[in-house]
Scaffold this motif. Structure first.
Motif, PDB file in Angstrom:
ATOM      1  N   ASN A  64       7.779 -12.076   4.581  1.00 21.65           N
ATOM      2  CA  ASN A  64       7.295 -13.034   3.595  1.00 21.65           C
ATOM      3  C   ASN A  64       6.065 -12.452   2.924  1.00 21.65           C
ATOM      4  OD1 ASN A  64       9.234 -15.003   4.240  1.00 21.65           O
ATOM      5  ND2 ASN A  64       8.010 -15.643   5.986  1.00 21.65           N
ATOM      6  N   TYR A  65       6.132 -12.324   1.614  1.00 20.20           N
ATOM      7  CA  TYR A  65       5.038 -11.704   0.876  1.00 20.20           C
ATOM      8  C   TYR A  65       3.797 -12.588   0.906  1.00 20.20           C
ATOM      9  CZ  TYR A  65       2.276  -9.822  -2.904  1.00 20.20           C
ATOM     10  OH  TYR A  65       1.259  -9.304  -3.632  1.00 20.20           O
ATOM     11  N   ASP A  66       2.669 -11.975   1.221  1.00 23.86           N
ATOM     12  CA  ASP A  66       1.369 -12.634   1.169  1.00 23.86           C
ATOM     13  C   ASP A  66       0.416 -11.684   0.471  1.00 23.86           C
ATOM     14  OD1 ASP A  66      -0.887 -14.155   1.513  1.00 23.86           O
ATOM     15  OD2 ASP A  66      -1.061 -13.789   3.666  1.00 23.86           O
ATOM     16  N   SER A  67      -0.118 -12.091  -0.665  1.00 22.17           N
ATOM     17  CA  SER A  67      -0.968 -11.192  -1.459  1.00 22.17           C
ATOM     18  C   SER A  67      -2.258 -10.820  -0.738  1.00 22.17           C
ATOM     19  CB  SER A  67      -1.288 -11.836  -2.809  1.00 22.17           C
ATOM     20  OG  SER A  67      -2.015 -13.035  -2.596  1.00 22.17           O
ATOM     21  N   LYS A 119      -1.277  -5.018   4.594  1.00 17.04           N
ATOM     22  CA  LYS A 119      -0.092  -4.159   4.638  1.00 17.04           C
ATOM     23  C   LYS A 119       0.658  -4.195   3.306  1.00 17.04           C
ATOM     24  CE  LYS A 119       0.872  -4.190   9.560  1.00 17.04           C
ATOM     25  NZ  LYS A 119       1.865  -4.497  10.586  1.00 17.04           N
ATOM     26  N   PHE A 120       0.802  -5.376   2.730  1.00 23.06           N
ATOM     27  CA  PHE A 120       1.487  -5.495   1.457  1.00 23.06           C
ATOM     28  C   PHE A 120       0.674  -4.841   0.338  1.00 23.06           C
ATOM     29  CE2 PHE A 120       4.038  -8.934   3.405  1.00 23.06           C
ATOM     30  CZ  PHE A 120       5.289  -8.482   3.025  1.00 23.06           C
ATOM     31  N   ASN A 121      -0.646  -4.972   0.399  1.00 22.22           N
ATOM     32  CA  ASN A 121      -1.486  -4.340  -0.612  1.00 22.22           C
ATOM     33  C   ASN A 121      -1.369  -2.825  -0.558  1.00 22.22           C
ATOM     34  OD1 ASN A 121      -2.462  -6.754  -1.623  1.00 22.22           O
ATOM     35  ND2 ASN A 121      -4.174  -6.807  -0.211  1.00 22.22           N
ATOM     36  N   LEU A 122      -1.398  -2.272   0.644  1.00 16.67           N
ATOM     37  CA  LEU A 122      -1.278  -0.830   0.798  1.00 16.67           C
ATOM     38  C   LEU A 122       0.109  -0.348   0.371  1.00 16.67           C
ATOM     39  CD1 LEU A 122      -2.643   1.747   1.684  1.00 16.67           C
ATOM     40  CD2 LEU A 122      -1.903   1.286   4.000  1.00 16.67           C
ATOM     41  N   LEU A 123       1.147  -1.081   0.738  1.00 16.03           N
ATOM     42  CA  LEU A 123       2.499  -0.712   0.314  1.00 16.03           C
ATOM     43  C   LEU A 123       2.620  -0.746  -1.206  1.00 16.03           C
ATOM     44  CD1 LEU A 123       5.048  -2.325   2.773  1.00 16.03           C
ATOM     45  CD2 LEU A 123       4.755   0.074   2.245  1.00 16.03           C
ATOM     46  N   GLY A 124       1.997  -1.710  -1.826  1.00 11.84           N
ATOM     47  CA  GLY A 124       2.021  -1.790  -3.290  1.00 11.84           C
ATOM     48  C   GLY A 124       1.398  -0.558  -3.926  1.00 11.84           C
ATOM     49  N   LYS A 125       0.293  -0.089  -3.361  1.00 11.50           N
ATOM     50  CA  LYS A 125      -0.355   1.112  -3.884  1.00 11.50           C
ATOM     51  C   LYS A 125       0.515   2.353  -3.664  1.00 11.50           C
ATOM     52  CE  LYS A 125      -4.984  -0.711  -3.281  1.00 11.50           C
ATOM     53  NZ  LYS A 125      -6.266  -0.614  -2.582  1.00 11.50           N
ATOM     54  N   ILE A 126       1.149   2.433  -2.495  1.00 11.23           N
ATOM     55  CA  ILE A 126       2.034   3.564  -2.213  1.00 11.23           C
ATOM     56  C   ILE A 126       3.231   3.537  -3.150  1.00 11.23           C
ATOM     57  CG2 ILE A 126       3.595   4.539  -0.485  1.00 11.23           C
ATOM     58  CD1 ILE A 126       1.556   3.631   1.636  1.00 11.23           C
ATOM     59  N   PHE A 127       3.802   2.361  -3.382  1.00 14.12           N
ATOM     60  CA  PHE A 127       4.961   2.259  -4.267  1.00 14.12           C
ATOM     61  C   PHE A 127       4.604   2.624  -5.699  1.00 14.12           C
ATOM     62  CE2 PHE A 127       7.456  -0.987  -1.496  1.00 14.12           C
ATOM     63  CZ  PHE A 127       7.679   0.011  -0.561  1.00 14.12           C
ATOM     64  N   MET A 133       8.425   1.421   8.610  1.00 13.29           N
ATOM     65  CA  MET A 133       7.301   1.914   9.413  1.00 13.29           C
ATOM     66  C   MET A 133       6.180   0.881   9.487  1.00 13.29           C
ATOM     67  SD  MET A 133       7.130   5.987   8.354  1.00 13.29           S
ATOM     68  CE  MET A 133       5.624   5.689   7.521  1.00 13.29           C
ATOM     69  N   TYR A 134       5.850   0.249   8.372  1.00 10.08           N
ATOM     70  CA  TYR A 134       4.735  -0.693   8.347  1.00 10.08           C
ATOM     71  C   TYR A 134       5.025  -1.979   9.102  1.00 10.08           C
ATOM     72  CZ  TYR A 134       1.664   1.850   5.262  1.00 10.08           C
ATOM     73  OH  TYR A 134       0.806   2.769   4.755  1.00 10.08           O
ATOM     74  N   PHE A 135       6.270  -2.409   9.081  1.00  8.24           N
ATOM     75  CA  PHE A 135       6.598  -3.698   9.691  1.00  8.24           C
ATOM     76  C   PHE A 135       7.434  -3.568  10.955  1.00  8.24           C
ATOM     77  CE2 PHE A 135       5.800  -4.534   5.201  1.00  8.24           C
ATOM     78  CZ  PHE A 135       4.751  -5.424   5.334  1.00  8.24           C
ATOM     79  N   ASN A 136       7.528  -2.367  11.503  1.00  4.43           N
ATOM     80  CA  ASN A 136       8.195  -2.101  12.779  1.00  4.43           C
ATOM     81  C   ASN A 136       9.645  -2.593  12.811  1.00  4.43           C
ATOM     82  OD1 ASN A 136       5.910  -0.895  13.884  1.00  4.43           O
ATOM     83  ND2 ASN A 136       5.097  -2.878  14.521  1.00  4.43           N
ATOM     84  N   TYR A 137      10.373  -2.288  11.739  1.00  4.45           N
ATOM     85  CA  TYR A 137      11.797  -2.578  11.689  1.00  4.45           C
ATOM     86  C   TYR A 137      12.560  -1.298  11.960  1.00  4.45           C
ATOM     87  CZ  TYR A 137      11.529  -7.314   9.859  1.00  4.45           C
ATOM     88  OH  TYR A 137      11.311  -8.638   9.743  1.00  4.45           O
TER      89      TYR A 137
END
Length: 67
Positions: A6-9, A13-21, A55-59
Protein backbone atom coordinates in the motif's frame (compact mmCIF):
# COMPACT_ATOMS: atom_id res chain seq x y z
CA UNK A 1 0.37 -14.90 3.34
CA UNK A 2 2.16 -11.71 2.30
CA UNK A 3 0.65 -8.31 2.83
CA UNK A 4 -0.08 -6.19 -0.21
CA UNK A 5 1.96 -3.08 -0.95
CA UNK A 6 0.00 0.00 0.00
CA UNK A 7 1.56 3.24 -1.15
CA UNK A 8 2.30 5.78 1.58
CA UNK A 9 4.01 8.99 0.50
CA UNK A 10 5.64 9.31 3.93
CA UNK A 11 7.22 5.85 3.82
CA UNK A 12 10.99 6.25 3.24
CA UNK A 13 11.13 2.99 1.25
CA UNK A 14 8.66 4.30 -1.31
CA UNK A 15 10.49 7.62 -1.51
CA UNK A 16 13.81 5.91 -2.14
CA UNK A 17 12.27 3.56 -4.72
CA UNK A 18 10.79 6.57 -6.49
CA UNK A 19 14.22 8.16 -6.76
CA UNK A 20 15.76 4.91 -8.02
CA UNK A 21 12.99 4.49 -10.59
CA UNK A 22 13.58 8.04 -11.86
CA UNK A 23 17.24 7.17 -12.43
CA UNK A 24 16.30 3.91 -14.17
CA UNK A 25 13.82 5.76 -16.41
CA UNK A 26 16.29 8.53 -17.28
CA UNK A 27 17.61 9.07 -20.79
CA UNK A 28 21.19 8.64 -19.58
CA UNK A 29 20.43 5.14 -18.27
CA UNK A 30 18.66 4.20 -21.51
CA UNK A 31 21.59 5.50 -23.57
CA UNK A 32 23.95 3.40 -21.45
CA UNK A 33 21.83 0.32 -22.14
CA UNK A 34 21.98 1.03 -25.86
CA UNK A 35 25.78 1.39 -25.76
CA UNK A 36 26.07 -1.96 -23.96
CA UNK A 37 24.05 -3.65 -26.71
CA UNK A 38 20.91 -4.49 -24.73
CA UNK A 39 18.24 -5.22 -27.32
CA UNK A 40 15.14 -5.72 -25.16
CA UNK A 41 15.55 -2.65 -22.96
CA UNK A 42 11.90 -2.38 -21.89
CA UNK A 43 11.87 -5.92 -20.47
CA UNK A 44 15.13 -5.24 -18.66
CA UNK A 45 13.77 -2.05 -17.07
CA UNK A 46 10.66 -3.87 -15.83
CA UNK A 47 12.80 -6.70 -14.46
CA UNK A 48 15.08 -4.30 -12.59
CA UNK A 49 12.09 -2.52 -11.05
CA UNK A 50 10.56 -5.82 -9.91
CA UNK A 51 13.91 -6.87 -8.47
CA UNK A 52 14.29 -3.65 -6.47
CA UNK A 53 10.73 -3.86 -5.15
CA UNK A 54 11.23 -7.45 -4.06
CA UNK A 55 14.47 -6.53 -2.28
CA UNK A 56 12.99 -3.55 -0.43
CA UNK A 57 9.82 -5.29 0.69
CA UNK A 58 11.21 -8.81 1.24
CA UNK A 59 9.09 -10.51 -1.41
CA UNK A 60 10.21 -13.64 -3.19
CA UNK A 61 10.37 -13.49 -6.97
CA UNK A 62 10.00 -16.72 -8.91
CA UNK A 63 11.51 -16.73 -12.36
CA UNK A 64 9.63 -18.71 -14.97
CA UNK A 65 11.65 -19.36 -18.08
CA UNK A 66 10.09 -20.11 -21.43
CA UNK A 67 11.70 -23.00 -23.26
Amino acid sequence: MLLSLNYDSKDPKFNLLGKIFKIIDSKKFKDTCNRKGITNRQMMLISIKILFMSMYFNYTVLMLLKS
